[in-house]
Write an enzyme that holds these catalytic residues in place. Sequence first.
Site, PDB file in Angstrom:
ATOM      1  N   CYS A 158       0.828  -1.216   0.000  1.00 34.40           N
ATOM      2  CA  CYS A 158       0.000   0.000   0.000  1.00 34.40           C
ATOM      3  C   CYS A 158       0.860   1.264   0.000  1.00 34.40           C
ATOM      4  CB  CYS A 158      -0.956  -0.013   1.186  1.00 34.40           C
ATOM      5  SG  CYS A 158      -0.189  -0.435   2.768  1.00 34.40           S
TER       6      CYS A 158
HETATM    7  N1  NAP Z   1      -4.339  -4.284   5.184  1.00 29.83           N
HETATM    8  C1  NAP Z   1      -3.777  -3.576   4.220  1.00 29.83           C
HETATM    9  O1  NAP Z   1      -3.909  -2.338   4.162  1.00 29.83           O
HETATM   10  C2  NAP Z   1      -2.968  -4.266   3.145  1.00 29.83           C
HETATM   11  C3  NAP Z   1      -2.565  -3.513   2.038  1.00 29.83           C
HETATM   12  C4  NAP Z   1      -1.789  -4.130   1.040  1.00 29.83           C
HETATM   13  C5  NAP Z   1      -1.433  -5.461   1.178  1.00 29.83           C
HETATM   14  N2  NAP Z   1      -1.818  -6.156   2.294  1.00 29.83           N
HETATM   15  C6  NAP Z   1      -1.389  -7.545   2.398  1.00 29.83           C
HETATM   16  O2  NAP Z   1      -2.524  -8.368   2.092  1.00 29.83           O
HETATM   17  C7  NAP Z   1      -2.483  -9.548   2.909  1.00 29.83           C
HETATM   18  C8  NAP Z   1      -3.794  -9.616   3.702  1.00 29.83           C
HETATM   19  O3  NAP Z   1      -3.841  -8.471   4.545  1.00 29.83           O
HETATM   20  P1  NAP Z   1      -5.147  -8.106   5.397  1.00 29.83           P
HETATM   21  O4  NAP Z   1      -4.813  -6.864   6.124  1.00 29.83           O
HETATM   22  O5  NAP Z   1      -6.362  -8.185   4.568  1.00 29.83           O
HETATM   23  O6  NAP Z   1      -5.136  -9.337   6.445  1.00 29.83           O
HETATM   24  P2  NAP Z   1      -6.183  -9.744   7.562  1.00 29.83           P
HETATM   25  O7  NAP Z   1      -7.295  -8.761   7.659  1.00 29.83           O
HETATM   26  O8  NAP Z   1      -5.383 -10.014   8.795  1.00 29.83           O
HETATM   27  O9  NAP Z   1      -6.766 -11.136   6.992  1.00 29.83           O
HETATM   28  C9  NAP Z   1      -5.917 -12.245   6.815  1.00 29.83           C
HETATM   29  C10 NAP Z   1      -6.704 -13.358   6.149  1.00 29.83           C
HETATM   30  O10 NAP Z   1      -5.854 -14.485   5.926  1.00 29.83           O
HETATM   31  C11 NAP Z   1      -6.420 -15.655   6.542  1.00 29.83           C
HETATM   32  N3  NAP Z   1      -5.300 -16.483   7.014  1.00 29.83           N
HETATM   33  C12 NAP Z   1      -4.408 -16.193   8.003  1.00 29.83           C
HETATM   34  N4  NAP Z   1      -3.481 -17.168   8.099  1.00 29.83           N
HETATM   35  C13 NAP Z   1      -3.793 -18.102   7.153  1.00 29.83           C
HETATM   36  C14 NAP Z   1      -3.221 -19.340   6.756  1.00 29.83           C
HETATM   37  N5  NAP Z   1      -2.111 -19.837   7.344  1.00 29.83           N
HETATM   38  N6  NAP Z   1      -3.812 -20.042   5.756  1.00 29.83           N
HETATM   39  C15 NAP Z   1      -4.926 -19.569   5.144  1.00 29.83           C
HETATM   40  N7  NAP Z   1      -5.530 -18.401   5.491  1.00 29.83           N
HETATM   41  C16 NAP Z   1      -4.957 -17.675   6.471  1.00 29.83           C
HETATM   42  C17 NAP Z   1      -7.262 -15.113   7.668  1.00 29.83           C
HETATM   43  O11 NAP Z   1      -8.255 -16.078   8.011  1.00 29.83           O
HETATM   44  P3  NAP Z   1      -8.869 -16.139   9.515  1.00 29.83           P
HETATM   45  O12 NAP Z   1      -9.927 -15.069   9.578  1.00 29.83           O
HETATM   46  O13 NAP Z   1      -9.422 -17.504   9.578  1.00 29.83           O
HETATM   47  O14 NAP Z   1      -7.729 -15.887  10.456  1.00 29.83           O
HETATM   48  C18 NAP Z   1      -7.864 -13.882   6.989  1.00 29.83           C
HETATM   49  O15 NAP Z   1      -8.908 -14.268   6.120  1.00 29.83           O
HETATM   50  C19 NAP Z   1      -1.231  -9.421   3.790  1.00 29.83           C
HETATM   51  O16 NAP Z   1      -0.173 -10.112   3.206  1.00 29.83           O
HETATM   52  C20 NAP Z   1      -0.940  -7.927   3.792  1.00 29.83           C
HETATM   53  O17 NAP Z   1       0.427  -7.643   3.994  1.00 29.83           O
HETATM   54  C21 NAP Z   1      -2.603  -5.593   3.256  1.00 29.83           C
END
Ligand code: NAP
Length: 359
Positions: A158
């Site tokens: 991001c």
């Molecule tokens: N947040 C941001 O602003 C943003 C921006 C750009 C990129 N990203 C990247 O996008 C990715 C997701 O970010 P997020 O903020 O959306 O994360 P998040 O809200 O913490 O959600 C993580 C998701 O992954 C699932 N998960 C966790 N561990 C897992 C595993 N071992 N196997 C399968 N599923 C698993 C979780 O399921 P449960 O609900 O069952 O735990 C949840 O659905 C990350 O790599 C992050 O760095 C995030």
Amino acid sequence: MDSLSKLQAVVFGASGYSGSELLALLHNHAYIQVTHAFASERSSAMPWARIAPQLAGTSDLVIEPFTGDTDVLANVDLAFLALPHEASAELAPKLLAQGIAVFDLSGAYRFADADLFAQTYGFVHPFPGLLAQATYCLAEHLNANSFQDIALYSIPGCYPTAATLALAPVCESAFLDPATVPVVTAISGVSGAGRAANLRTSFCEVSVQAYGVFNHRHRPEIARNLATDVVFTPILGPYPRGIVATCVAQLRGGVSAEMVLDAFQKAYADQPFVRLVHAPPAVQHVAYTPFCDLYVAVEGQQLIVIAALDNLLKGAASQAVQVANIVYGLPATTGFERFLGGVSARAAAVVDSGAAQHD
Ligand SMILES: NC(=O)c1ccc[n+]([C@@H]2O[C@H](COP(=O)([O-])OP(=O)(O)OC[C@H]3O[C@@H](n4cnc5c(N)ncnc54)[C@H](OP(=O)(O)O)[C@@H]3O)[C@@H](O)[C@H]2O)c1
């Protein structure tokens, strides 16, 4: 492509913030249909409408726990991975082996170099040979004709999306003084840290505070994108979502404000999701939208570019959908129709209301 024969997609990490936004964007996509949505194995099956009622609308999609069994994905064409870096790194090759194109929102495939990856992400990549096969996909910098055999698409972080969109026009034009380093200071809302409970991001703990000084993992990504070292300071802000990145740089002698503005106008003239605005953008101008707003100001040889975007959309999910549209040769705005109706009218008001700050 015939919208009757939609591409079949799966979203991993669908119970998380970015994954849920992906589901919302794909829910109304004319050419892509989500057939499976997964949370981790720890979670129980749950209706998407229960965890994201504001996004799910009338959908009856159920998010299932992912057991690791990829056989259920027999007819899937593409997968979006909104997972922790380690989980994406492990899952991507299994999907690729089944002929499924992977759009990875994590950092797992953003660097071609395994040593740089390990240094930046703090673990040894389990499939280092795959790193060089991934294509880093900042949507505005992609060549639509270069996707013949590639199937692993890495979506930028991001902060790097904001900083790269803000500084690429001047870096690519060699307008910056090579004896200086651009300084990017960016504030982000708390959703940048994901949905899981965490003391640092809990309601009573969040204030306004810098973190990752000199060592945030997005610094090398920004530096690689811009082909220059960069000083990057992220700041956690007490609001849900959105980034404002203030980028300060020194122009080479002989580079004028007109040359700088011309470079920005040429770079983004045909880009529907980058808006050049005439006043410093605010988080509320871009939150819940797929836009990146850029404000450019020049005084003498000093340049300030301020970028604002939604970290979960332009910084993650909407950029991934933009990239999928490009990869499959679909119209660039497919899936974004609802934004281009209501929000662009508001955006026009933003542009018109600001006093012109640049020549
Ligand atoms: N947040 C941001 O602003 C943003 C921006 C750009 C990129 N990203 C990247 O996008 C990715 C997701 O970010 P997020 O903020 O959306 O994360 P998040 O809200 O913490 O959600 C993580 C998701 O992954 C699932 N998960 C966790 N561990 C897992 C595993 N071992 N196997 C399968 N599923 C698993 C979780 O399921 P449960 O609900 O069952 O735990 C949840 O659905 C990350 O790599 C992050 O760095 C995030």
